[in-house]
Design a protein around this motif. Structure first.
Motif, mmCIF file in Angstrom:
data_model
loop_
_atom_site.group_PDB
_atom_site.id
_atom_site.type_symbol
_atom_site.label_atom_id
_atom_site.label_comp_id
_atom_site.label_asym_id
_atom_site.label_seq_id
_atom_site.Cartn_x
_atom_site.Cartn_y
_atom_site.Cartn_z
ATOM 1 N N VAL A 150 0.948 -1.273 0.052
ATOM 2 C CA VAL A 150 -0.121 0.010 -0.018
ATOM 3 C C VAL A 150 0.872 1.130 0.214
ATOM 4 O O VAL A 150 0.495 2.450 -0.683
ATOM 5 N N ALA A 151 1.940 1.275 0.879
ATOM 6 C CA ALA A 151 2.623 2.406 1.032
ATOM 7 C C ALA A 151 3.491 2.529 -0.482
ATOM 8 O O ALA A 151 3.960 3.689 -0.691
ATOM 9 N N ARG A 152 3.857 1.626 -1.138
ATOM 10 C CA ARG A 152 4.813 1.878 -2.303
ATOM 11 C C ARG A 152 3.943 2.184 -3.460
ATOM 12 O O ARG A 152 4.144 2.568 -4.460
ATOM 13 N N ALA A 153 2.612 2.030 -3.336
ATOM 14 C CA ALA A 153 1.525 2.216 -4.668
ATOM 15 C C ALA A 153 1.410 3.527 -4.735
ATOM 16 O O ALA A 153 1.516 4.294 -3.796
ATOM 17 N N PRO A 154 1.497 4.088 -6.029
ATOM 18 C CA PRO A 154 1.184 5.295 -6.543
ATOM 19 C C PRO A 154 -0.356 5.814 -6.078
ATOM 20 O O PRO A 154 -1.358 4.770 -6.419
ATOM 21 N N VAL A 155 -0.381 6.751 -5.514
ATOM 22 C CA VAL A 155 -1.999 7.208 -5.209
ATOM 23 C C VAL A 155 -2.311 8.597 -6.183
ATOM 24 O O VAL A 155 -1.599 9.294 -6.120
ATOM 25 N N SER A 156 -3.477 8.398 -6.529
ATOM 26 C CA SER A 156 -3.941 9.451 -7.481
ATOM 27 C C SER A 156 -4.386 10.489 -6.563
ATOM 28 O O SER A 156 -5.469 10.053 -5.600
ATOM 29 N N PRO A 157 -4.292 11.771 -7.235
ATOM 30 C CA PRO A 157 -5.014 12.579 -6.147
ATOM 31 C C PRO A 157 -6.506 12.624 -6.698
ATOM 32 O O PRO A 157 -6.937 12.294 -7.600
ATOM 33 N N PRO A 158 -7.321 13.146 -5.731
ATOM 34 C CA PRO A 158 -8.793 13.234 -5.819
ATOM 35 C C PRO A 158 -9.206 14.110 -7.136
ATOM 36 O O PRO A 158 -8.518 15.093 -7.499
ATOM 37 N N HIS A 159 -10.126 13.638 -7.803
ATOM 38 C CA HIS A 159 -10.766 14.302 -9.064
ATOM 39 C C HIS A 159 -11.307 15.794 -8.482
ATOM 40 O O HIS A 159 -11.913 15.687 -7.474
ATOM 41 N N ALA A 160 -10.951 16.630 -9.402
ATOM 42 C CA ALA A 160 -11.492 17.924 -8.979
ATOM 43 C C ALA A 160 -12.966 17.959 -9.308
ATOM 44 O O ALA A 160 -13.400 17.297 -10.485
#
Length: 161
Positions: A150-160
């Motif tokens: 989980v920590a290594r996974a890229p996290v997408s920013p929330p959609h505007a």
């Protein structure tokens, strides 16, 4: 030596829905890691077991089949791996089910840049306690590895909006 993300044992959040389930004699553990992943995203990563963990799950299925234990969990419209999703909020996802030997739930929480994975088990009988003791070393390895992923996974920013 392990050089991945720091996964730490931590306390179950007082806000967790699992808090109301815990009684004397139950098993409860919780691990945390820095991540901004949502509970659903983190849970999807957690239940995407790597090959070595999939092999352990297959071995578990072979060993427990004669005892009539569930192999794929009950049918449900929303499942993560074999685990039916019981509840989901913006900060916590609870999944798991009751089997004849024990009740089992996991909580995946995401708050303040920390994702936690808590596991609660309520054994029903001596078979449940034996099963829990037998899988414990593997449970710890799988839980800690899952949070490191989980920590290594890229996290997408929330959609505007």
């Amino acid at each position: 030596m392990f050089t991945g993300p720091r996964v730490s044992a931590c306390n179950l959040s007082p806000k967790s829905a699992l808090q109301t389930r815990v009684v004397r004699g139950d098993f409860l553990d919780c691990y945390c890691v820095s991540s901004t992943a949502s509970p659903r995203t983190a849970a999807e990563i957690i239940t995407a077991f790597p090959g070595w963990a999939q092999a352990l799950v297959r071995l578990r299925a072979l060993v427990t089949a004669p005892f009539g234990l569930s192999q794929d969990g009950p049918n449900a419209a929303d499942k993560l791996g074999p685990f039916p999703v019981e509840s989901e909020t913006g900060t916590e996802l609870i999944a798991g089910f009751n089997d004849k030997h024990l009740d089992f739930r996991v909580s995946v929480r995401s708050e303040d840049g920390v994702v936690s994975l808590a596991t609660w088990v309520h054994p029903h009988n001596v078979g449940g306690r034996i099963y829990l003791a037998a899988i414990m070393p593997f449970h710890i390895l799988i839980a800690r590895d899952a949070l490191a992923r989980v920590a290594r996974a890229p996290v997408s920013p929330p959609h505007a909006a």
